[in-house]
Write an enzyme that holds these catalytic residues in place. Sequence first.
Site, mmCIF file in Angstrom:
data_model
loop_
_atom_site.group_PDB
_atom_site.id
_atom_site.type_symbol
_atom_site.label_atom_id
_atom_site.label_comp_id
_atom_site.label_asym_id
_atom_site.label_seq_id
_atom_site.Cartn_x
_atom_site.Cartn_y
_atom_site.Cartn_z
ATOM 1 N NE ARG A 88 -15.171 -5.465 -1.288
ATOM 2 C CZ ARG A 88 -15.342 -6.525 -0.501
ATOM 3 N NH1 ARG A 88 -14.387 -6.882 0.332
ATOM 4 N NH2 ARG A 88 -16.456 -7.231 -0.556
ATOM 5 C CE LYS A 116 -6.107 1.258 -0.477
ATOM 6 N NZ LYS A 116 -6.020 0.878 -1.911
ATOM 7 C CE LYS A 121 -3.960 -2.296 0.562
ATOM 8 N NZ LYS A 121 -3.475 -3.683 0.580
#
Length: 321
Positions: A237, A164, A129
């Site tokens: 998603r 997230k 990420k």
Amino acid sequence: MDILFIADPLGHFKIYKDTTYAMMAEAARRGHTIYACEPQHLAWIGGKVEGTVQRVTIVGDEADSARSPWYEAAAPEILDLRHFGAVVMRKDPPFDMEYVTSTWLLELAERTGARIFNKPSAIRDHSEKLAIGEWPEFVVPTLVTRDAARLRSFHAEHGDVILKPLDGMGGMGVFRVKADGMNLGTIVEMLSDNGARSVMAQKFIPQIADGDKRILIIGGQAVPYSLARIPQGNEVRGNLAAGGLGRAQPLTENDRRIAETLGQTLFDRGLLLVGLDAIGDYLTEVNVTSPTCFREIMDQTGFDVAGMFIDALERAAAAQQ
């Protein structure tokens, strides 16, 4: 050469879509000998790293992607990782302390001469990420923090955001909070464990309707097709694991620009295979643990992604001899 794949249990593979299976099948087709183990089968002893491994033979008609069983495994044996021409680390996240320990063990093996792909330290040092922070020119407005007040402020500024966790995969724990802020407080408390864990917040990218694109980089070069994973129904998603529909498509000009900017740099760091995620023109993740989507691109376009990977693996292993 002998190739060891460190992966999840082979019996759990869904071979019609499994990238590790595609790698194994292509390697076996070329005459390489395939071995497999799981991370818990690694051990450091007497200054060397060993694996309790099994030789794997692919059986049945490869055209039957639903066949079971698809492999036969020989009796376990203990081998020094230096025995193998290449060791391919393909364990799926979660990226927890056991995963980190696996990279430490593989790094010890590497120091004694084992050839590991992707490079263990590079896997460990690239947060899937947070790695996007190195290339902010491609990144949508993003915040990473455990501070609830800053997350609330970010939402107030951008109105429609995605939240997230930093250690998820397959769309796990991904939430969209629109301008009304519905459940923002609860989501922040849950994802951050009341301030104990950092959370990523990103401005919502409407182009997600056209898919969350997986761009594969192999040996520093881009596969010419991405897989756009398109959300279905009311789902935000696009991840295949979350029910997204995978559609292979040629790279856009901007996809290529992102791939060319990152590709050689990541390869020089020891990352033979990388899966970049992009929505619209924005880079959202840099996946280095076990990037997928080989089978979908191969099946829909005919482009031999597995062949490109094994070509690169053979070159990289030869270069380290």
